[in-house]
Design a protein around this motif. Structure first.
Motif, PDB file in Angstrom:
ATOM      1  N   ASN A 144      42.856  53.794  10.594  1.00 39.19           N
ATOM      2  CA  ASN A 144      42.290  53.443  11.895  1.00 39.19           C
ATOM      3  C   ASN A 144      41.499  54.607  12.490  1.00 39.19           C
ATOM      4  N   VAL A 145      42.053  55.822  12.378  1.00 38.97           N
ATOM      5  CA  VAL A 145      41.368  57.000  12.927  1.00 38.97           C
ATOM      6  C   VAL A 145      40.078  57.276  12.167  1.00 38.97           C
ATOM      7  N   MET A 221      36.979  45.005  25.875  1.00 37.73           N
ATOM      8  CA  MET A 221      36.703  46.421  26.096  1.00 37.73           C
ATOM      9  C   MET A 221      38.009  47.153  26.447  1.00 37.73           C
ATOM     10  N   VAL A 222      38.162  48.354  25.886  1.00 39.91           N
ATOM     11  CA  VAL A 222      39.319  49.198  26.167  1.00 39.91           C
ATOM     12  C   VAL A 222      38.869  50.302  27.120  1.00 39.91           C
ATOM     13  N   VAL A 228      44.804  55.698  27.139  1.00 38.59           N
ATOM     14  CA  VAL A 228      45.738  56.786  27.419  1.00 38.59           C
ATOM     15  C   VAL A 228      47.150  56.245  27.590  1.00 38.59           C
ATOM     16  N   LEU A 229      47.293  55.150  28.335  1.00 44.05           N
ATOM     17  CA  LEU A 229      48.620  54.583  28.563  1.00 44.05           C
ATOM     18  C   LEU A 229      49.233  54.073  27.259  1.00 44.05           C
ATOM     19  N   MET A 751      42.201  55.632  22.473  1.00 42.51           N
ATOM     20  CA  MET A 751      42.087  56.586  23.570  1.00 42.51           C
ATOM     21  C   MET A 751      40.867  57.490  23.350  1.00 42.51           C
ATOM     22  N   ILE A 752      40.688  57.955  22.120  1.00 40.72           N
ATOM     23  CA  ILE A 752      39.522  58.808  21.813  1.00 40.72           C
ATOM     24  C   ILE A 752      38.225  58.038  22.023  1.00 40.72           C
ATOM     25  N   GLY A 753      38.180  56.804  21.497  1.00 43.17           N
ATOM     26  CA  GLY A 753      36.962  55.997  21.619  1.00 43.17           C
ATOM     27  C   GLY A 753      36.641  55.656  23.059  1.00 43.17           C
ATOM     28  N   ALA A 754      37.685  55.301  23.846  1.00 42.33           N
ATOM     29  CA  ALA A 754      37.439  54.934  25.246  1.00 42.33           C
ATOM     30  C   ALA A 754      36.926  56.120  26.051  1.00 42.33           C
ATOM     31  N   ILE A 755      37.516  57.292  25.832  1.00 42.97           N
ATOM     32  CA  ILE A 755      37.063  58.486  26.545  1.00 42.97           C
ATOM     33  C   ILE A 755      35.648  58.870  26.103  1.00 42.97           C
ATOM     34  N   TYR A 756      35.360  58.736  24.810  1.00 46.78           N
ATOM     35  CA  TYR A 756      34.030  59.087  24.287  1.00 46.78           C
ATOM     36  C   TYR A 756      32.954  58.226  24.929  1.00 46.78           C
TER      37      TYR A 756
END
Length: 851
Positions: A144-145, A221-222, A228-229, A751-756
């Motif tokens: 997944n990563v 959409m995330v 994060v949660l 979390m990484i994708g949403a923040i990016y």
């Protein structure tokens, strides 16, 4: 418009959009020529088509896309299976590193035994939910990563679907396999219900939470807070499970303690051996004692890592894991010696009859000497005891009347009396004696054995004096050897120089080096002598302790004589009391056995490691089936075939440093990199296979990829179910692993994708990729299409609830989650298998129809 896009015809796409807009706003997202350009840009060729590519594959490029479809499917399928074997092998090297890290121990003094023991630094529950879960699920999580990073931070269909498909197979099929792996009639239940309940609840909640993210909160959409949660649920699960494990919500689980055999003294070893012989009998061989010692005092449950490594090495013809093999051997050895619940040796009940005292003294003028017969054991039947007199220095007919008769015990009676006539004359005589023998005992109930006890005859002494007598112990010091079981000794108190009337005295035990309750059972009471009775007995139980050389002692004291009796002033205690010292000695035949077993046990059990001490040994193990030349010669054809197929992987992964370096962390890091590399190949091969079969990647993920990554866990759980006395190591770990897969495997990349994408915003590339969502999310965001994934998660969540209901019903009705009769096993396994087939079928139907 979609058909035009699939043919690459932009003009036709624009004409189709115009016609659609005249009919209504149904295609509002495809507005004008720009919409068709965006859609055309997003319609990139699939990986197996001309111009398509993955991260590393296909190696043949466009030339490979022209291969026949049947050839591509066959080659990609074989390649995928071979890579599954490779990732299983390196994942188990990774598990070996985790085992090294989490098995770090420290020494403490046990509060219960007072001996130095070792305990783990890592809590077992924390280890299972963190590093162990990461080790068993590393391929799915890294897939997944890597898919996220390799897809320019866009979500792909392969990773999340693999995690959901793997969760479905783990929960439904692995549970089914574990249920039917138990022998007929045996039951395995979850021991730590609190931890299992927490991880089980979180495993269902995790997938329901995915539905909330994808379909309710912000559809398709995330958002950053959601990612994060989701990730924070992972440490939350670990903390709650840890609190439950240490007893915050109930009973604290006992921490496993492992004896340090090299520091065990011979006396301590003797004591432990005595406990073993006390429980299993004194006829055990030394090898049986060793197996029982390890199982009782040192055997810790094989870890999840050990079972996983053992399963993979068994499939790939690798070196056997000693920890699992020794555990299985010891369980079989103990099972052969331990009493079975369903095997009862039916023995006939016994009634025992004996005289109450071995000696009586009567005055010549008494007339009748009264003797007592006692009965113990089974008291339900009528019992007849035959007795007769026998002359000694006293002559029948002159000093007493000969008698042959019987006494009868009715049901429930425990004592009977009979009388012998004493002949009184005027002639002066010395003290004389005669005997009364118990000749035979008969029981009316033929199902009850009748026997004569230890006191088969009594000596009757006829004296002329009428003094009450002097009391003393027959011996001032009594030596007794301990046995493997509790041993009752009879300490004799004698009455001398007269036997007239009833006399008594008080008695009690007193500690010296032997302690009441630990070395012997304390005793106190009143000792009574009936008229003419010359001996009485004080019963004391000696408890088995397993002494090697040391001796311990305690005292029995007589005090407060009554009825005119006195104490013998020449004995220990003087005229105020009477003292007998009881000395408990070690079993003399036990010493040599202790020394032999110490020689065997000390060097062999101090440590068990999954890694190798030297790098060179890893290459040797990689070359030979079974890990050595000897095992290679003994291996079967099937093992050798699997070994040669997997040998390239074994040689490649032998370059990973052994676990002895840096406490296992160096191996941990290198193995993680290797897993990532093989996972890239698996991701590309899975996409190639799905493309060649013309099925969506999500369908390939929930079927082939999920099955391939879960097979080692299946065999590991089956072995754990068969060898462990509880179900925690088999199905208990499945729920924790499924939760961690979502919170870590999906939570981290999302979390990484949403923040990016929150930071990047709606770039031109983003707008071209998600042209249909520009109006809904004009500021951009991390898009995860909820269609097939949402439907798959919904079906799995329903199946998971059904699975837990089945386990709850089995716990209530059968008494355990696993096992039971074969009928119930097959019914439960069939229902769970049907649920997995239903999940797979519905998910495949939805993906194919939507595609």
């Amino acid at each position: 418009a979609k058909h035009s896009i699939s043919r690459g015809d932009g003009a036709s796409c624009q004409r189709a959009v115009g016609s659609a807009l005249r009919l209504g706003p149904a295609l509002r997202a495809f507005r004008g020529p720009l919409a068709c350009e965006r859609a055309m840009a997003s319609a990139e060729p699939r990986i197996c088509e001309k111009g398509g590519s993955g991260l590393w594959l296909p190696l043949g490029g466009d030339w490979e896309s022209a291969w026949p479809q049947g050839l591509k499917i066959t080659l990609y399928m074989l390649g995928l299976m071979w890579c599954f074997m490779g990732v299983a092998i390196i994942a188990d090297v990774f598990m070996g590193a985790i085992e090294k890290v989490t098995s770090k121990k420290r020494q403490i003094i046990s509060k219960t035994t007072g001996k130095k023991v070792t305990v783990k630094v890592w809590n077992d529950t924390v280890a299972n939910l963190t590093l162990m879960a990461l080790g068993s699920s590393a391929p799915e999580i890294l897939l997944n990563v890597i898919e996220l990073l390799g897809n320019d931070f866009h979500a792909g269909p392969l990773g999340p679907s693999t995690i959901v498909g793997s969760a479905a197979f783990n929960l439904l099929m692995i549970t089914a396999v574990c249920i039917i792996a138990i022998p007929d009639g045996d039951i395995r239940k979850v021991k730590d219900l609190q931890v299992f309940g927490i991880t089980g609840t979180f495993s269902v909640f995790a997938y329901l939470w995915l539905l909330v993210i994808l379909m309710l909160s912000s559809k398709d959409m995330v958002e950053p807070w959601e990612g994060v949660l989701t990730f924070l649920f992972f440490p939350m699960l670990v903390i709650i499970a840890y609190l439950a494990d240490i007893g915050t919500f109930g009973v604290k689980r006992a921490q496993h303690q492992q004896i340090i055999w090299s520091e065990v003294t011979k006396d301590e070893m003797s004591e432990m051996m005595m406990q073993i012989r006390k429980e299993h009998g004194d006829s055990l061989t030394d090898q049986q004692v060793i197996a029982l010692l390890q199982f009782r005092f040192d055997e810790k449950p094989a870890s999840r890592a050990a079972y996983r490594v053992a399963a993979t090495r068994s499939l790939a013809g690798g070196k056997k894991v000693e920890q699992v093999q020794v555990r299985a051997h010891n369980r079989m050895s103990v099972a052969a010696m331990a009493p079975k619940d369903n095997f009862v040796i039916e023995m006939k009940p016994t009634t025992t009859v004996e005289l109450a005292a071995s000696s009586y003294t009567v005055l010549e003028s008494i007339g009748q000497a009264k003797l007592c017969v006692m009965r113990t054991g089974d008291l339900t039947a009528r019992t007849t005891v035959h007795y007769k007199t026998r002359s000694g220095t006293a002559t029948a007919g002159k000093d007493f009347k000969a008698k042959v008769s019987c006494v009868v015990f009715e049901p429930g009676e425990t004592q009977q009396f009979f009388e012998i006539e004493i002949i009184d004359d005027d002639a002066h005589e010395d003290t004389e004696e005669f005997y009364v023998d118990l000749a035979q005992v008969d029981c009316d109930d033929k199902d009850v054995d009748a026997e004569i006890g230890a006191v088969k005859f009594s000596k009757v002494v006829i004296v002329d004096d009428d003094l009450p007598g002097v009391l003393s112990f027959k011996q001032d010091e009594v030596n007794v050897q301990e046995d493997a079981e509790e041993k009752t000794i009879q300490v004799v108190v004698q009455r001398k120089m007269g036997g007239s009337g009833t006399v008594q005295c008080k008695y009690h035990t007193e500690d010296d080096s032997a302690k009441a309750g630990k070395d012997y059972c304390p005793a106190d009471g009143v000792l009574e002598f009936l008229p003419g009775q010359m001996e009485a007995y004080i019963s004391v139980k000696i408890m088995p302790k397993g002494r090697y050389e040391k001796t311990e002692k305690f005292r029995i004291l007589l005090q407060e004589p009554d009825g005119g009796a006195t104490f013998d002033s020449s004995t220990d205690g003087g005229e105020d009391s009477c003292v007998c010292t009881v000395i408990i000695e070690a079993d003399h035949g036990h010493k040599s056995k202790v020394e032999n077993i110490m020689a065997v046990i000390s060097p062999n059990w101090d440590s068990v490691a999954l890694g190798n001490a030297a790098w060179a040994d890893q290459f040797t193990e990689a070359l030979y089936c079974g890990g050595s030349l000897e095992e290679h010669r003994r291996a079967g054809v099937g093992d050798k075939v699997m070994h040669f197929i997997s040998m390239p992987w074994k040689l490649l992964f032998a370059i990973v440093p052994p676990t002895e370096f840096c406490g296992g962390w160096l191996c941990f890091g290198c193995a993680l990199v290797m897993i990532g590399a093989v996972t890239i190949i698996i991701g590309d091969l899975a996409s190639l296979l799905g493309c060649a079969m013309n099925v969506p990647d999500s369908l390939t993920a929930i079927s082939f990829v999920a099955l391939g990554t879960s097979l080692p866990d299946t065999f590991a759980s089956k072995t754990a179910a068969q060898q462990d006395p509880y179900a925690d190591a088999s199905i208990g770990n499945v729920t924790g692993s499924n939760s961690v897969n979502v919170f870590l495997g999906i939570g981290l990349p999302w979390m990484i994708g949403a923040i990016y994408w929150k930071a990047m915003g709606a770039t031109g590339e983003w707008q071209r990729t998600y042209a249909d969502l520009v109006d809904s999310y004009p500021d951009g965001g991390f898009i995860v299409r909820s269609g097939g994934l949402g439907f798959s998660v919904s079906v799995f969540s329903a199946c998971a609830v059904m699975c837990f209901l089945i386990l709850i019903i089995r716990r209530i009705v059968i008494g355990g989650e696993l096992g039971g009769s074969k009928t119930t096993q097959y019914i439960s396994a069939a229902v769970l298998s049907a649920l997995w087939a239903l999940y797979l079928g519905l998910s495949a139907w939805y993906d194919l129809t939507q595609s």
